[in-house]
Design a protein around this motif. Structure first.
Motif, short mmCIF file in Angstrom:
data_model
loop_
_atom_site.label_atom_id
_atom_site.label_comp_id
_atom_site.label_asym_id
_atom_site.label_seq_id
_atom_site.Cartn_x
_atom_site.Cartn_y
_atom_site.Cartn_z
N GLN A 291 -23.53 47.14 -0.64
CA GLN A 291 -22.99 47.76 -1.92
C GLN A 291 -24.16 48.14 -2.92
O GLN A 291 -25.57 47.52 -2.87
CB GLN A 291 -22.39 46.81 -3.15
N VAL A 292 -24.20 49.31 -3.38
CA VAL A 292 -25.48 50.08 -4.10
C VAL A 292 -24.87 50.35 -5.57
O VAL A 292 -23.75 50.98 -5.60
CB VAL A 292 -26.00 51.11 -3.46
N GLN A 293 -25.58 50.02 -6.54
CA GLN A 293 -25.31 50.34 -8.07
C GLN A 293 -26.07 51.51 -8.32
O GLN A 293 -27.23 51.22 -8.30
CB GLN A 293 -25.05 49.15 -8.76
N LEU A 294 -25.37 52.34 -9.13
CA LEU A 294 -26.20 53.55 -9.40
C LEU A 294 -26.06 53.79 -11.05
O LEU A 294 -24.89 54.06 -11.43
CB LEU A 294 -25.92 54.86 -8.83
N VAL A 295 -27.17 54.19 -12.03
CA VAL A 295 -26.95 54.34 -13.24
C VAL A 295 -27.75 55.39 -13.64
O VAL A 295 -29.18 55.17 -13.48
CB VAL A 295 -27.30 52.89 -14.06
N GLU A 296 -27.38 56.41 -14.31
CA GLU A 296 -27.95 57.86 -14.45
C GLU A 296 -28.24 57.45 -16.04
O GLU A 296 -27.74 56.75 -16.75
CB GLU A 296 -27.09 58.96 -14.21
N MET B 265 -18.01 64.32 -0.07
CA MET B 265 -17.49 63.22 1.13
C MET B 265 -18.61 62.84 1.80
O MET B 265 -18.18 61.61 2.62
CB MET B 265 -16.51 63.90 1.73
N ASP B 266 -19.78 63.12 1.78
CA ASP B 266 -20.91 62.90 2.65
C ASP B 266 -21.58 61.60 2.02
O ASP B 266 -22.48 60.91 2.60
CB ASP B 266 -21.96 63.90 2.82
N TYR B 267 -21.19 61.13 0.73
CA TYR B 267 -21.94 60.13 -0.06
C TYR B 267 -21.02 59.17 -0.32
O TYR B 267 -19.78 59.44 -0.74
CB TYR B 267 -22.35 60.70 -1.37
N THR B 268 -21.44 57.85 -0.31
CA THR B 268 -20.39 56.75 -0.42
C THR B 268 -20.66 56.21 -1.56
O THR B 268 -19.69 55.44 -2.36
CB THR B 268 -21.05 55.43 0.78
N TYR B 269 -21.85 56.18 -2.49
CA TYR B 269 -22.08 55.61 -3.71
C TYR B 269 -22.20 56.57 -4.83
O TYR B 269 -23.12 57.44 -4.83
CB TYR B 269 -23.31 54.42 -3.71
N TRP B 270 -21.65 56.24 -5.96
CA TRP B 270 -21.97 57.35 -7.05
C TRP B 270 -22.05 56.50 -8.37
O TRP B 270 -21.65 55.14 -8.55
CB TRP B 270 -20.67 58.21 -7.21
N GLY B 271 -22.85 57.14 -9.25
CA GLY B 271 -23.03 56.75 -10.59
C GLY B 271 -21.93 57.19 -11.46
O GLY B 271 -20.99 57.83 -10.94
N CYS C 133 -25.61 60.96 -9.84
CA CYS C 133 -26.45 60.66 -8.43
C CYS C 133 -25.39 60.02 -7.39
O CYS C 133 -24.52 59.33 -7.83
CB CYS C 133 -27.55 60.02 -8.78
N ALA C 134 -25.92 60.26 -6.21
CA ALA C 134 -24.94 59.77 -5.17
C ALA C 134 -25.98 59.48 -3.86
O ALA C 134 -26.94 59.89 -3.75
CB ALA C 134 -24.03 60.76 -4.58
N ALA C 135 -25.53 58.09 -3.60
CA ALA C 135 -26.34 57.65 -2.21
C ALA C 135 -25.57 57.72 -0.95
O ALA C 135 -24.16 57.49 -0.93
CB ALA C 135 -26.63 56.38 -2.58
N SER C 136 -25.97 58.39 0.22
CA SER C 136 -25.28 58.36 1.40
C SER C 136 -25.78 56.85 2.10
O SER C 136 -26.74 56.39 2.18
CB SER C 136 -25.73 59.63 2.16
N LEU C 137 -24.81 56.58 3.23
CA LEU C 137 -25.46 55.48 4.18
C LEU C 137 -26.20 56.07 5.20
O LEU C 137 -26.75 55.12 6.18
CB LEU C 137 -24.26 54.75 4.72
N ALA C 138 -26.71 57.13 5.19
CA ALA C 138 -27.51 57.85 6.32
C ALA C 138 -28.86 58.07 5.52
O ALA C 138 -29.00 58.19 4.29
CB ALA C 138 -26.84 59.16 6.84
N SER C 139 -29.78 58.18 6.45
CA SER C 139 -31.40 58.63 5.93
C SER C 139 -31.28 60.03 5.47
O SER C 139 -32.42 60.28 4.88
CB SER C 139 -32.29 58.13 7.02
#
Length: 124
Positions: free
Chosen positions: A1-6, A109-115, A96-102
């Motif tokens: 799990q990743v938490q993102l805060v803008e 849809m390419d990103y799993t986690y969102w702020g 901001c968004a984070a993918s599970l890939a490098s």
């Protein structure tokens, strides 16, 4: 799990600058590709900028190329978006968004986690 805060959004006049930040916590931050998207009222969420896991590769939407700069500091678990020469059409909620890939794509849809997003308003 990743938490993102803008943070860093606000009201600015056309031609001005803002720097957005995205603080991450949770799983290892440095291995993920990250991106900024934006969504204006009544419009679909659109890609703004992408950065790979190391920061060595960046991509931008044509509409922001030359004005915005994406960067990351992995030791601080933080992503940035420096926005210069802002225009009224840049007004939107920025996510901001984070993918599970490098290295990832340019679609939401390419990103799993969102702020939760931060509002940027540019007045003319």
């Amino acid at each position: 799990q990743v938490q993102l805060v803008e943070s860093g959004g606000g009201l600015v006049q056309a031609g001005g600058s803002l720097r957005l930040s995205c603080a991450a916590s949770g799983r290892i931050f440095s291995g993920y590709a990250l991106a900024w998207f934006r969504q204006a009222p009544g419009k679909e969420r659109e890609f703004v900028a992408h950065i790979n896991w190391s920061g060595s590769n960046t991509r931008y939407a044509d509409s922001v190329k030359g004005r915005f700069t994406i960067s990351r500091v992995n030791t601080k678990n933080t992503l940035y978006l420096q926005m210069n020469s802002l225009k009224p059409e840049d007004t939107a909620v920025y996510y901001c968004a984070a993918s599970l890939a490098s290295y990832s794509g340019l679609r939401p849809m390419d990103y799993t986690y969102w702020g939760q997003g931060t509002q940027v308003t540019v007045s003319s």
